[in-house]
Design an enzyme around this catalytic site. Sequence first.
Site, PDB file in Angstrom:
ATOM      1  N   GLU A   1     -14.003 -42.004  25.811  1.00  9.74           N
ATOM      2  CA  GLU A   1     -14.793 -43.105  25.273  1.00  9.74           C
ATOM      3  C   GLU A   1     -14.913 -43.094  23.749  1.00  9.74           C
ATOM      4  OE1 GLU A   1     -17.817 -43.786  29.046  1.00  9.74           O
ATOM      5  OE2 GLU A   1     -18.544 -42.675  27.302  1.00  9.74           O
TER       6      GLU A   1
ATOM      7  N   HIS B   1     -12.045 -46.375  26.338  1.00  6.32           N
ATOM      8  CA  HIS B   1     -12.839 -47.597  26.456  1.00  6.32           C
ATOM      9  C   HIS B   1     -14.129 -47.470  25.658  1.00  6.32           C
ATOM     10  CE1 HIS B   1     -14.062 -44.975  29.810  1.00  6.32           C
ATOM     11  NE2 HIS B   1     -15.262 -45.544  29.732  1.00  6.32           N
TER      12      HIS B   1
ATOM     13  N   GLU C   1     -32.128 -48.668  33.289  1.00 10.01           N
ATOM     14  CA  GLU C   1     -32.176 -47.280  33.758  1.00 10.01           C
ATOM     15  C   GLU C   1     -33.586 -46.701  33.746  1.00 10.01           C
ATOM     16  OE1 GLU C   1     -29.438 -44.559  32.069  1.00 10.01           O
ATOM     17  OE2 GLU C   1     -27.664 -45.694  32.692  1.00 10.01           O
TER      18      GLU C   1
ATOM     19  N   CYS D   1     -26.987 -43.816  28.557  1.00 10.39           N
ATOM     20  CA  CYS D   1     -25.605 -44.112  28.203  1.00 10.39           C
ATOM     21  C   CYS D   1     -25.166 -45.351  28.973  1.00 10.39           C
ATOM     22  CB  CYS D   1     -24.677 -42.950  28.559  1.00 10.39           C
ATOM     23  SG  CYS D   1     -25.042 -41.422  27.689  1.00 10.39           S
TER      24      CYS D   1
ATOM     25  N   TYR E   1     -15.215 -39.091  22.221  1.00  3.69           N
ATOM     26  CA  TYR E   1     -15.040 -37.844  22.960  1.00  3.69           C
ATOM     27  C   TYR E   1     -14.175 -38.075  24.197  1.00  3.69           C
ATOM     28  CZ  TYR E   1     -18.081 -39.229  26.791  1.00  3.69           C
ATOM     29  OH  TYR E   1     -18.593 -39.863  27.894  1.00  3.69           O
TER      30      TYR E   1
ATOM     31  N   TRP F   1     -20.788 -35.097  26.446  1.00  3.00           N
ATOM     32  CA  TRP F   1     -20.963 -35.985  25.301  1.00  3.00           C
ATOM     33  C   TRP F   1     -22.224 -35.629  24.524  1.00  3.00           C
ATOM     34  CZ3 TRP F   1     -20.927 -37.597  30.399  1.00  3.00           C
ATOM     35  CH2 TRP F   1     -22.151 -38.020  30.937  1.00  3.00           C
TER      36      TRP F   1
ATOM     37  N   GLU G   1     -13.691 -38.611  31.350  1.00  2.00           N
ATOM     38  CA  GLU G   1     -14.406 -39.552  30.494  1.00  2.00           C
ATOM     39  C   GLU G   1     -13.626 -39.634  29.192  1.00  2.00           C
ATOM     40  OE1 GLU G   1     -16.736 -41.627  30.740  1.00  2.00           O
ATOM     41  OE2 GLU G   1     -18.394 -40.960  32.018  1.00  2.00           O
TER      42      GLU G   1
ATOM     43  N   HIS H   1     -12.838 -44.880  35.844  1.00  2.00           N
ATOM     44  CA  HIS H   1     -12.876 -43.431  35.664  1.00  2.00           C
ATOM     45  C   HIS H   1     -12.035 -42.724  36.734  1.00  2.00           C
ATOM     46  CE1 HIS H   1     -16.646 -44.746  33.620  1.00  2.00           C
ATOM     47  NE2 HIS H   1     -16.180 -43.904  32.706  1.00  2.00           N
TER      48      HIS H   1
ATOM     49  N   HIS I   1     -22.076 -48.944  29.021  1.00  2.00           N
ATOM     50  CA  HIS I   1     -20.910 -49.665  28.524  1.00  2.00           C
ATOM     51  C   HIS I   1     -21.298 -51.111  28.231  1.00  2.00           C
ATOM     52  CE1 HIS I   1     -19.501 -46.530  31.331  1.00  2.00           C
ATOM     53  NE2 HIS I   1     -18.473 -46.377  30.509  1.00  2.00           N
TER      54      HIS I   1
END
Length: 204
Positions: free
Chosen positions: A122, A38, A93, A73, A110, A167, A120, A31, A75
Amino acid sequence: MSTTSPMVTEYVVLVDDEGRAVGTSPKATVHTDRTPLHLAFSCYVFDSRGNVLITQRAGHKKTWPSVTTNSCCGHPAPDEDLGKAVVRRVNQELGIVVEAMRLLLPDFRYRAVMDDGTVENELCPVFGALYDGPAPVPNPDEVSRAEWIPWAEFVRFVDEGGAVSPWCREQLPHLRALGDEPSQWQTGRPEDLPEAARYLLDQA
């Protein structure tokens, strides 16, 4: 002799505009003001009473620190099943194990820019999940606060200009288009996911 484990480098999956994997990049450095496209995901966790779990990102996060957002959120790692990545990240989390997970927005994408220029960028499929267990235990490295609120109340909060992640704000109109009652939302088609995404979990 030290017993400290070496730091493990996490990688994200880089994709082209067609959603095909084209490489990887270390998560810690991807980032920037030129963030490449990604693969990521978002998850909205609901309980059986129609509440949604809303979180506040930790204050030291590189992107959108301390902002209110959806439940989780993250990855997927290279070659990791996307659905399993969602389950893993929610547990990391929030300290919970979600069930009855389903795909909602398979092709959401977005791009957003912070005031400091950090981007961002993604391809970010959106999932919904059900959880009726003990109270979440947020990981302070990722989440500073988590609370359950009625879905309709959260929608009003965003509609009235409440501050949320970019997002999340962009996802809300697409989710609302699925209907007023999250438990009745139609499941998205796995074939509409980006080619780089692997979604193998049972959608029943």
